[in-house]
Design a protein around this motif. Structure first.
Motif, PDB file in Angstrom:
ATOM      1  N   PRO A  31       0.818  -1.224   0.000  1.00  0.00           N
ATOM      2  CA  PRO A  31       0.000   0.000   0.000  1.00  0.00           C
ATOM      3  C   PRO A  31       0.854   1.278   0.000  1.00  0.00           C
ATOM      4  O   PRO A  31       0.499   2.254  -0.664  1.00  0.00           O
ATOM      5  N   LEU A  86       0.268   3.806  -3.071  1.00  0.00           N
ATOM      6  CA  LEU A  86      -0.295   5.098  -2.702  1.00  0.00           C
ATOM      7  C   LEU A  86       0.717   6.245  -2.838  1.00  0.00           C
ATOM      8  O   LEU A  86       0.337   7.412  -2.866  1.00  0.00           O
ATOM      9  N   SER A  87       2.001   5.918  -2.926  1.00  0.00           N
ATOM     10  CA  SER A  87       3.012   6.968  -3.060  1.00  0.00           C
ATOM     11  C   SER A  87       3.106   7.492  -4.477  1.00  0.00           C
ATOM     12  O   SER A  87       3.672   8.553  -4.716  1.00  0.00           O
TER      13      SER A  87
END
Length: 122
Positions: free
Chosen positions: A113, A117-118
């Motif tokens: 994640p 998500l980065s």
């Protein structure tokens, strides 16, 4: 990604492996402290991370001609802070996980994640 792979994947799995194979327990009867073993593990992973980042910067400069607009001091300070934060997450995972399989599952649960998500995968 170099920092997070080393900090979130390598550090906790190594610590859980030490615990699972009872290496840390064996060190408790010796004059060396478990803290020293964990510090050594931290330093080895830190050096490998810094080596990977230096190699990444060299390849980026040679192949892609990247430009560095900031100061070396601020870059180094923020890089060390980022490494410290990510490695502390790895040490936390390593302290929670009871064996290598649990450490691997927890590391993957946190790492992927963070990766997606980065924006690193776009």
């Amino acid at each position: 990604m170099i920092i997070s792979v080393t900090g979130v994947m390598s550090v906790p799995i190594s610590i859980a492996n030490y615990r699972e194979r009872k290496i840390l327990k064996r060190y408790m009867v010796m004059p060396i402290k478990v803290r020293d073993i964990l510090i050594a593990q931290f330093i080895v992973n830190l050096l490998m991370t810094l080596l990977g980042i230096m190699l990444l910067l060299i390849v980026g400069k040679v192949i892609y001609d990247i430009k560095f607009l900031g100061t070396i001091f601020s870059f180094t300070l923020l890089l060390l802070l980022c490494i410290l934060v990510v490695f502390s997450i790895g040490l936390l995972i390593g302290s929670i996980a009871s064996n290598t399989k649990n450490a691997n599952a927890l590391s993957n649960t946190i790492y992927f994640p963070m990766l997606f998500l980065s924006g690193a995968t776009t």
